[in-house]
Design a protein around this motif. Structure first.
Motif, PDB file in Angstrom:
ATOM      1  N   LEU A  24      52.367  28.981  54.014  1.00 14.33           N
ATOM      2  CA  LEU A  24      52.743  28.428  52.704  1.00 14.33           C
ATOM      3  C   LEU A  24      53.582  27.169  52.891  1.00 14.33           C
ATOM      4  O   LEU A  24      53.446  26.201  52.138  1.00 14.33           O
ATOM      5  CB  LEU A  24      53.502  29.467  51.881  1.00 14.33           C
ATOM      6  CG  LEU A  24      52.670  30.638  51.358  1.00 14.33           C
ATOM      7  CD1 LEU A  24      53.577  31.692  50.729  1.00 14.33           C
ATOM      8  CD2 LEU A  24      51.616  30.172  50.374  1.00 14.33           C
ATOM      9  N   ALA A  25      54.443  27.164  53.903  1.00 18.24           N
ATOM     10  CA  ALA A  25      55.244  25.968  54.193  1.00 18.24           C
ATOM     11  C   ALA A  25      54.345  24.814  54.632  1.00 18.24           C
ATOM     12  O   ALA A  25      54.567  23.657  54.262  1.00 18.24           O
ATOM     13  CB  ALA A  25      56.284  26.272  55.269  1.00 18.24           C
ATOM     14  N   LEU A  26      53.318  25.125  55.385  1.00 16.45           N
ATOM     15  CA  LEU A  26      52.407  24.105  55.888  1.00 16.45           C
ATOM     16  C   LEU A  26      51.533  23.506  54.787  1.00 16.45           C
ATOM     17  O   LEU A  26      51.348  22.288  54.722  1.00 16.45           O
ATOM     18  CB  LEU A  26      51.536  24.715  56.988  1.00 16.45           C
ATOM     19  CG  LEU A  26      50.575  23.806  57.731  1.00 16.45           C
ATOM     20  CD1 LEU A  26      51.322  22.716  58.483  1.00 16.45           C
ATOM     21  CD2 LEU A  26      49.741  24.635  58.703  1.00 16.45           C
TER      22      LEU A  26
ATOM     23  N   ALA B 166      52.762  36.149  58.803  1.00 18.25           N
ATOM     24  CA  ALA B 166      52.701  34.690  58.991  1.00 18.25           C
ATOM     25  C   ALA B 166      52.546  33.921  57.684  1.00 18.25           C
ATOM     26  O   ALA B 166      52.527  32.693  57.702  1.00 18.25           O
ATOM     27  CB  ALA B 166      51.546  34.344  59.927  1.00 18.25           C
ATOM     28  N   ILE B 167      52.448  34.606  56.554  1.00 15.49           N
ATOM     29  CA  ILE B 167      52.168  33.931  55.289  1.00 15.49           C
ATOM     30  C   ILE B 167      53.192  32.842  54.971  1.00 15.49           C
ATOM     31  O   ILE B 167      52.832  31.758  54.517  1.00 15.49           O
ATOM     32  CB  ILE B 167      52.010  34.935  54.117  1.00 15.49           C
ATOM     33  CG1 ILE B 167      51.583  34.223  52.820  1.00 15.49           C
ATOM     34  CG2 ILE B 167      53.255  35.751  53.887  1.00 15.49           C
ATOM     35  CD1 ILE B 167      50.217  33.622  52.857  1.00 15.49           C
ATOM     36  N   GLY B 168      54.455  33.087  55.203  1.00 20.18           N
ATOM     37  CA  GLY B 168      55.481  32.098  54.894  1.00 20.18           C
ATOM     38  C   GLY B 168      55.282  30.790  55.641  1.00 20.18           C
ATOM     39  O   GLY B 168      55.418  29.697  55.081  1.00 20.18           O
TER      40      GLY B 168
ATOM     41  N   GLN C 274      55.932  22.162  49.790  1.00 19.80           N
ATOM     42  CA  GLN C 274      56.775  21.473  50.765  1.00 19.80           C
ATOM     43  C   GLN C 274      55.970  20.922  51.940  1.00 19.80           C
ATOM     44  O   GLN C 274      56.515  20.237  52.795  1.00 19.80           O
ATOM     45  CB  GLN C 274      57.861  22.425  51.297  1.00 19.80           C
ATOM     46  CG  GLN C 274      58.682  23.103  50.220  1.00 19.80           C
ATOM     47  CD  GLN C 274      59.316  22.112  49.251  1.00 19.80           C
ATOM     48  OE1 GLN C 274      59.891  21.115  49.670  1.00 19.80           O
ATOM     49  NE2 GLN C 274      59.187  22.378  47.967  1.00 19.80           N
ATOM     50  N   GLY C 275      54.666  21.221  51.954  1.00 17.48           N
ATOM     51  CA  GLY C 275      53.803  20.757  53.046  1.00 17.48           C
ATOM     52  C   GLY C 275      52.757  19.786  52.522  1.00 17.48           C
ATOM     53  O   GLY C 275      53.092  18.801  51.862  1.00 17.48           O
ATOM     54  N   SER C 276      51.500  20.088  52.777  1.00 13.92           N
ATOM     55  CA  SER C 276      50.428  19.185  52.356  1.00 13.92           C
ATOM     56  C   SER C 276      50.113  19.290  50.869  1.00 13.92           C
ATOM     57  O   SER C 276      49.350  18.488  50.342  1.00 13.92           O
ATOM     58  CB  SER C 276      49.173  19.411  53.201  1.00 13.92           C
ATOM     59  OG  SER C 276      48.771  20.756  53.134  1.00 13.92           O
ATOM     60  N   ASN C 277      50.690  20.279  50.194  1.00 17.72           N
ATOM     61  CA  ASN C 277      50.593  20.431  48.740  1.00 17.72           C
ATOM     62  C   ASN C 277      49.154  20.467  48.225  1.00 17.72           C
ATOM     63  O   ASN C 277      48.795  19.774  47.277  1.00 17.72           O
ATOM     64  CB  ASN C 277      51.401  19.328  48.031  1.00 17.72           C
ATOM     65  CG  ASN C 277      51.717  19.700  46.596  1.00 17.72           C
ATOM     66  OD1 ASN C 277      51.817  20.876  46.258  1.00 17.72           O
ATOM     67  ND2 ASN C 277      51.863  18.699  45.756  1.00 17.72           N
ATOM     68  N   VAL C 278      48.336  21.279  48.863  1.00 16.86           N
ATOM     69  CA  VAL C 278      46.969  21.498  48.386  1.00 16.86           C
ATOM     70  C   VAL C 278      46.959  22.750  47.515  1.00 16.86           C
ATOM     71  O   VAL C 278      47.925  23.518  47.494  1.00 16.86           O
ATOM     72  CB  VAL C 278      45.981  21.662  49.562  1.00 16.86           C
ATOM     73  CG1 VAL C 278      45.897  20.379  50.380  1.00 16.86           C
ATOM     74  CG2 VAL C 278      46.348  22.839  50.455  1.00 16.86           C
TER      75      VAL C 278
END
Length: 184
Positions: free
Chosen positions: A50-52, A45-47, A56-60
């Protein structure tokens, strides 16, 4: 996820429990620091996570750790997320992603030793069941350390915090300390 500045991605619930227990032992309040530890439900589920949370997502800020058998999955997902190219172990660690030698259970047993691990089992009502496990034909010929690790497969969520709480803070598994340092 308001006020979260860093997300630590770990494979499972026992990893989350262990990391949070170590943070508490080190006097850190991860929530107050804006750090969220997320059990992703397995390396596959790592991908998605990482997208979340990634660029590309919340960029934390991101960090995490995995078992050695899942290193390739983590590496490939980090590369696909645009966080590096041809990542090796050193590059993974620079990104804040650490790899347990074998797995966290193995590292905890090695750090604590057989006697201390068995004492923790006893204190939590699991030494009797462990002795039964040791007598099973599939486990009889294995080294005690291997038996402890194997038994923990079924009890790691229940015993993760007590195992970490018993660690000598000079012998903490490198992956746990590395992740905490990265998000510190």
């Amino acid at each position: 996820m308001e006020n979260v500045r860093n997300v630590v991605l770990v494979e499972g619930e026992s990893d989350r429990v262990a990391l949070e227990a170590l943070a508490a032992r080190r006097g850190r309040d991860l929530a107050d620091e804006g750090v969220s530890v997320v059990a992703i439900g397995g390396a596959q589920a790592i991908g998605r996570f990482l997208a979340l949370y990634g660029p590309q997502g919340s960029n934390v800020g991101l960090a995490g750790f995995c078992d050695v058998g899942e290193e390739g999955a983590f590496r490939r997902a980090l590369e696909r997320a645009g966080l590096g190219v041809d990542l090796d172990r050193v590059a993974l660690e620079r990104l804040g992603f650490f790899v347990c030698d074998r797995d966290l259970e193995d590292e905890l047993v090695r750090s604590l030793g057989v006697e201390a691990t068995e004492e923790i089992f006893a204190a939590h009502g699991k030494l009797g069941p462990f002795r039964t496990y040791q007598k099973q034909p599939a486990h009889r010929g294995r080294a005690t350390e291997e038996q402890l690790r194997g038994f923990l497969t079924n009890w790691k969520i229940f015993l993760a915090a007590p195992l970490v709480e018993a660690l000598d803070l000079e012998r903490v598994p490198r992956a746990l300390d590395g992740v905490l340092a990265h998000v510190g």
